[in-house]
Design an enzyme around this catalytic site. Structure first.
Site, short mmCIF file in Angstrom:
data_model
loop_
_atom_site.label_atom_id
_atom_site.label_comp_id
_atom_site.label_asym_id
_atom_site.label_seq_id
_atom_site.Cartn_x
_atom_site.Cartn_y
_atom_site.Cartn_z
N GLY A 1 56.47 23.60 40.12
CA GLY A 1 56.04 24.98 40.37
C GLY A 1 57.24 25.90 40.42
O GLY A 1 58.31 25.60 39.88
N SER A 2 57.06 27.02 41.10
CA SER A 2 58.10 28.05 41.10
C SER A 2 59.25 27.68 42.06
O SER A 2 59.06 26.89 43.00
CB SER A 2 57.49 29.37 41.55
N GLU B 1 60.40 19.95 40.36
CA GLU B 1 60.44 20.37 38.95
C GLU B 1 60.12 21.86 38.94
O GLU B 1 58.95 22.24 39.01
CB GLU B 1 59.38 19.60 38.14
N CYS C 1 57.57 25.71 31.24
CA CYS C 1 58.88 25.65 31.90
C CYS C 1 59.98 25.50 30.85
O CYS C 1 61.10 25.92 31.07
CB CYS C 1 58.93 24.50 32.89
P1 NAD Z 1 53.61 28.08 42.16
O1 NAD Z 1 54.88 27.67 42.82
O2 NAD Z 1 53.04 29.39 42.48
O3 NAD Z 1 52.47 27.00 42.51
C1 NAD Z 1 52.59 25.64 42.21
C2 NAD Z 1 51.70 24.85 43.15
O4 NAD Z 1 52.24 24.91 44.46
C3 NAD Z 1 50.27 25.34 43.25
O5 NAD Z 1 49.41 24.23 43.25
C4 NAD Z 1 50.24 26.05 44.60
O6 NAD Z 1 48.99 26.08 45.20
C5 NAD Z 1 51.20 25.18 45.39
N1 NAD Z 1 51.81 25.79 46.56
C6 NAD Z 1 52.02 27.11 46.81
N2 NAD Z 1 52.62 27.26 48.01
C7 NAD Z 1 52.83 26.03 48.51
C8 NAD Z 1 53.41 25.52 49.71
N3 NAD Z 1 53.94 26.33 50.62
N4 NAD Z 1 53.46 24.19 49.88
C9 NAD Z 1 52.96 23.36 48.96
N5 NAD Z 1 52.37 23.76 47.82
C10 NAD Z 1 52.32 25.09 47.59
O7 NAD Z 1 53.86 27.90 40.61
P2 NAD Z 1 52.85 28.31 39.44
O8 NAD Z 1 52.81 29.80 39.36
O9 NAD Z 1 51.57 27.58 39.59
O10 NAD Z 1 53.60 27.70 38.17
C11 NAD Z 1 54.58 28.37 37.46
C12 NAD Z 1 55.95 27.83 37.80
O11 NAD Z 1 56.00 26.42 37.59
C13 NAD Z 1 57.01 28.41 36.90
O12 NAD Z 1 58.16 28.73 37.65
C14 NAD Z 1 57.31 27.25 35.95
O13 NAD Z 1 58.56 27.30 35.34
C15 NAD Z 1 57.15 26.08 36.84
N6 NAD Z 1 56.94 24.85 36.07
C16 NAD Z 1 57.94 23.91 36.04
C17 NAD Z 1 57.78 22.74 35.30
C18 NAD Z 1 58.88 21.69 35.24
O14 NAD Z 1 58.59 20.59 34.80
N7 NAD Z 1 60.09 21.98 35.65
C19 NAD Z 1 56.60 22.54 34.60
C20 NAD Z 1 55.61 23.50 34.66
C21 NAD Z 1 55.79 24.66 35.40
#
Ligand code: NAD
Length: 532
Positions: A226-227, A248, A282
């Site tokens: 995620g982010s 990741e 990503c």
């Molecule tokens: P996000 O961080 O907003 O959410 C990711 C997940 O985390 C969601 O399921 C969300 O509900 C959960 N989440 C949110 N707050 C949390 C907390 N405090 N504790 C635990 N879980 C929590 O990311 P997004 O907007 O869904 O995805 C986009 C991001 O993901 C981009 O930055 C992208 O580059 C990244 N990404 C990285 C990869 C990689 O392999 N490096 C792959 C795909 C996406």
């Protein structure tokens, strides 16, 4: 809808409303699990894992083989679920989700055991002992996923974790939760056909607080994708229970196009890297750095390809190259970054705005910005949308400097017909991976680990490293010979210290003279000790 984990005052909704981002159609609601429900799921997973952890690899291969067969059989239906939930095209669902999952299954079936089998290593000085590295299951692995690749994000970490003997709980993104139920049914059937409990792989839905409950709920490892912002939160949370994590996170990948690159090859790679999945990857090439000498020709080529792209709702039966974006807030971010770049002097070569005439507000035109410079936000902030940002560079040094001037370090690519030059540039890029004369292909080579450095996170998925990351890498010493001689260190005797010192000198001193000296001293110390 934002991640409510931020505020304790916020009343967390009990359900998540789901809609098709491409059409805006309301699909229904799914439950947002409470921390208590998450705990209960973890307990169920732990019970299921107890018997699974003892299964032989042959049995685990059988389950993965069945999963692969089912994936092929139901690929069309799965792609449709993916597209309805994420707004992406069917082509991308097949190419970017089904295919890598199939390849990961094939690789794990073929090579998983060889990487997880216990290994005998040198026992060094202790020749009477045998030393082993063993790969034991961890227990329950928690996976938290973003919305960009709904099925691939689930199965990518689940396949190695399951094969390594763990149960897995996956908290999917609130933005692609509608597919959770059909994906769970699909996995349940696979497990039931093979005689295993559905509790071995559980997909759960919820907002950020549900993810946080998984992190602090006593799982044995967290794989968070995620982010960067939420990655930091997960790290803070996991520190409280010392739960290990793989992060990741995002990327701002550079693609360097040298003056001796094959421009056709580079241009097509750049277009794919910018517009597949509407750029919500990503691994998207977010900064295309093009050498002066080929700059205009390159821009003309990518412009020509991009202006021919068709954009529409993916499931409406038309031929579509670029679908919708998944999350409304992301469309706004893309819009702001493009406007900021244009205001600061970038030139627009294609697209540049939301596509108002489409069935929903989630369409942003495939966009090319040329003459992008350092002071524009789009050079530094993750775009995660269908925008190719092109920057002019003058030489290798500048290309490397600009490439590394990012807080992220996920992946990178270099285009040059000179392999020595391409390697020279690649070696200087600080990133988890570099593709030469291609883009993102490392993801299809399952022997290669996948992950980032700097703000892109740490830990590795894929490959031997990814499989072993799902295990407790345990060191074991066992008897080679049944000697059973007690090593009597206590109670200590006089001259023990001298005996040890001369023993150490005998082993590690350089040269025969010094060793001989130590041997003589050792003899004296032993004698003194015996007489004391
Ligand atoms: P996000 O961080 O907003 O959410 C990711 C997940 O985390 C969601 O399921 C969300 O509900 C959960 N989440 C949110 N707050 C949390 C907390 N405090 N504790 C635990 N879980 C929590 O990311 P997004 O907007 O869904 O995805 C986009 C991001 O993901 C981009 O930055 C992208 O580059 C990244 N990404 C990285 C990869 C990689 O392999 N490096 C792959 C795909 C996406």
């Amino acid at each position: 809808m934002s991640a409510p984990a931020e505020s304790l005052e916020y009343e967390i909704p009990a359900t998540i409303p789901c809609s098709d981002p491409a059409t805006g159609e309301h699909l229904g609601e799914v439950p947002a699990l409470t921390p208590e429900q998450v705990s209960e799921r973890i307990a169920r997973a732990r019970v299921a894992q107890e018997s699974w952890r003892h299964t032989p690899f042959r049995e685990r291969r059988k389950v993965l083989r069945h999963l692969l067969d089912m994936l092929l059989e139901h690929a069309d239906a799965l792609c449709e679920e993916i597209c309805r939930d994420a707004g992406k095209t069917l082509d991308n669902a097949m190419l970017g989700e089904i295919w890598p999952i199939a390849e990961k299954l094939r690789w794990t079936i073929a090579h998983g055991e060889q990487h997880l089998r216990s290994e005998t290593v040198s026992s060094g000085l202790l020749q009477h002992k045998r030393a082993k590295v063993e790969y034991h299951p961890l227990g329950v692995v928690g996976v938290i996923t973003p919305w960009n690749f709904p099925l691939q994000n689930i199965l990518g970490p689940t396949i190695p974790a399951l094969f390594a003997g763990n149960a897995v709980i996956i908290k999917v993104s609130e933005w692609t939760s509608w597919s959770a139920e059909p994906f769970q049914r699909f996995l349940d059937r696979c497990l039931a056909d093979c005689g295993y409990s559905p509790d071995l792989i559980q997909i759960i839905t919820g907002y950020g607080d549900t993810g946080a409950a998984l992190v602090s709920g006593g799982v044995d490892k967290i794989v968070f994708t995620g982010s960067m912002r939420n990655g930091k939160r997960v790290l803070e949370q996991s520190a409280k229970t010392l739960t290990p994590v793989i992060l990741e996170l995002g990327g701002k990948d550079p693609m360097i196009v040298c003056d001796d690159a094959d421009l056709d090859q580079a241009a097509h790679a750049a277009v794919s890297a910018a517009f597949i999945a509407s750029g919500q990857m990503c691994l998207a090439a977010e900064r295309v750095l093009v050498f002066d000498a080929v700059y205009d020709a390159f821009v003309a080529k990518v412009q020509d390809i991009t202006l021919r792209l068709r954009q529409d709702a993916p499931l409406a039966g038309k031929l579509v190259d670029v679908g919708a974006m998944t999350m409304p807030a992301q469309v706004e971010i893309v819009e702001q970054l493009v406007q900021d770049a244009l205001a600061k002097g970038a030139s627009l070569k294609a697209g540049g705005k939301r596509t108002k005439r489409k069935p929903s507000k989630h369409f942003f035109e495939p966009t090319i910005l040329a003459d992008v410079t350092d002071e524009m936000r789009i050079m530094n902030e993750e775009t995660f949308g269908p925008v190719m940002a092109i920057t002019r560079v003058h030489d290798e040094d500048e290309a490397v400097r600009v490439a590394n001037a990012s807080e992220y370090g996920l992946s990178s690519s270099v285009f040059s017909k000179d392999p020595v030059r391409a390697r020279r540039i690649a070696d200087q890029i600080v990133a988890g991976s570099t593709c030469i004369n291609d883009w993102a292909l490392m993801y299809m080579v399952q022997d290669l680990p996948f992950g980032g450095v700097k703000g892109s996170g740490f830990g590795r998925l894929n490959g031997r490293e990814g499989l072993r990351a799902c295990t407790n890498v345990k060191a074991v010493i066992e008897d080679r010979l049944p000697l059973h001689r007690a090593i009597k260190l206590f109670p200590g005797r006089r001259y023990d210290y001298d005996v040890t010192r001369e023993g150490v000198r005998l082993l590690y001193a350089k040269g025969a003279g010094k060793k001989f000296e130590a041997l003589v001293e050792l003899g004296k110390a032993l004698r003194k000790r015996a007489l004391s």
